[in-house]
Design an enzyme around this catalytic site. Sequence first.
Site, short mmCIF file in Angstrom:
data_model
loop_
_atom_site.label_atom_id
_atom_site.label_comp_id
_atom_site.label_asym_id
_atom_site.label_seq_id
_atom_site.Cartn_x
_atom_site.Cartn_y
_atom_site.Cartn_z
N HIS A 61 32.71 -54.38 128.49
CA HIS A 61 33.32 -54.41 129.83
C HIS A 61 33.74 -52.98 130.16
CE1 HIS A 61 33.48 -58.85 129.89
NE2 HIS A 61 33.68 -58.73 128.59
N LEU A 62 33.04 -52.37 131.10
CA LEU A 62 33.36 -51.00 131.48
C LEU A 62 34.34 -50.94 132.66
CD1 LEU A 62 29.90 -49.20 131.07
CD2 LEU A 62 31.79 -49.33 129.43
N ARG A 63 34.58 -52.09 133.27
CA ARG A 63 35.64 -52.28 134.28
C ARG A 63 35.42 -51.61 135.63
NH1 ARG A 63 37.39 -56.64 131.74
NH2 ARG A 63 38.78 -56.26 129.98
N HIS A 231 29.66 -63.92 121.78
CA HIS A 231 30.86 -63.97 120.92
C HIS A 231 31.10 -65.29 120.17
CE1 HIS A 231 32.43 -65.56 124.70
NE2 HIS A 231 32.57 -64.36 125.24
N ASP A 304 32.18 -56.79 122.56
CA ASP A 304 33.01 -57.41 123.61
C ASP A 304 34.18 -56.47 123.96
OD1 ASP A 304 33.97 -59.12 125.54
OD2 ASP A 304 34.55 -60.72 124.15
ZN ZN Z 1 33.07 -63.78 127.12
#
Ligand code: ZN
Length: 428
Positions: A61-63, A231, A304
């Site tokens: 997640h690079l946001r 995940h 993740d």
């Molecule tokens: Zn997830």
Amino acid sequence: MKYLLKNADVVNPAGESGRLDILVDEGRVAHMAAQIACADAQEIDLEGTNLMPGLIDMHSHLREPGYEYKETIATGTRAAAAGGFTAVAAMPNTYPVCDSEAVVAQILEKARAEGVVKVYPIAAITKGQKGEELAEMGLLRAAGAVAFSDDGQPVEDPRMMRLGLQYAKNFDALLISHCEDKRLVGNGVMNEGIMSAKLGLAGISRAGEEAMVSRELILAETLHTRVHIAHVSTRLSVELIRQAKKRGVRVSAETCPHYFAATEELVEGYDANTRVNPPLRTEDDRQAILEGLHDGTLDVIATDHAPHHRDEKLVEYSLAASGIAGFETAFGLSYTHCVLGGALGLEELVQRMSVAPARVLGVEGGVLAAGKPADITVADCRQEYTVDVASFYSKGRNNPFDGWRLTGKIRMTMVDGKIVYRDGAVVI
Ligand SMILES: [Zn+2]
């Protein structure tokens, strides 16, 4: 810039391995051989290190756009480089959600201008990740999305997931499922069991993950489509995927370092940095994850990486945001707990962190050979060190492994023949 990488022990499961010199020229591997001499190349002595095809993280997640206070493409890709990753796939739960060609283009443009490693956008399965209407997968794929996921959220409606899988089959696109039945998870904040009872925290039923894993496997099996399970954290999830693979279901799966390096015991003390979704599980689950990695049921180790602002973690446990900023501890945790722990050889670790993610995503990389891009990771697998989150390049310091002793340190990361990280510092 022309480099001659000398004396490293090359771990390259999909190509030539062993004690090799590598000549890098114009962004590519020009030559690999036992002894290379080249007068006009800058020589780098890598004696005592392991050199691998660049690590690829298929779940991060690079946001950006929208949550730049947590992370940006600039900071996130620097953290990735420090963690030995030459490419990362970015989940679409940004603001706006990555469900349009414009957002895909924006991410690619930012990555080109400000990023230091390769960024592969993953687009949403449903518009706005709302689970109501399919996103324009064909257009998104043409714009550069490498896969589709509503990660962060499950696709709750099984009919919608079925439609998505059916649609994706037209162009063999990959759907990545975040497996979580919200009705079974309820208001839980950690794994449900003795530990949650002891700590007085609401538990998350493991069935919330496993029921959804079953659903996705059945859908993929009946539709003869591919699906990737994100995940994986429980023993039964591993077993369900193992059995499905035996039946020939086109499923691939990933786990994350925190699921084989830690258990729910870590939640004692109420450190909000241990809050993650799915939650840290039991020792029995941890063993099952290692077994799944060992026998290949779990194809991929992904981080993740989920950075958060400190204020989102400096609250009581049940109010804290879920997620671990994992780029910069992934290799050390994996080497220490999988390789030194005996579940994987180093070659298999490179398989899980480079070869397999490239194959599953259908992107270049995962192999070093003449003519291929010079995406290279160098690690010192003898070096012990102490995790210090204060030294992270990520804006997110939310990592429960601060202060842990790990073995296996990234020494150098090279992307398209450019050194982006070397001996403790991003150099770009
Ligand atoms: Zn997830």
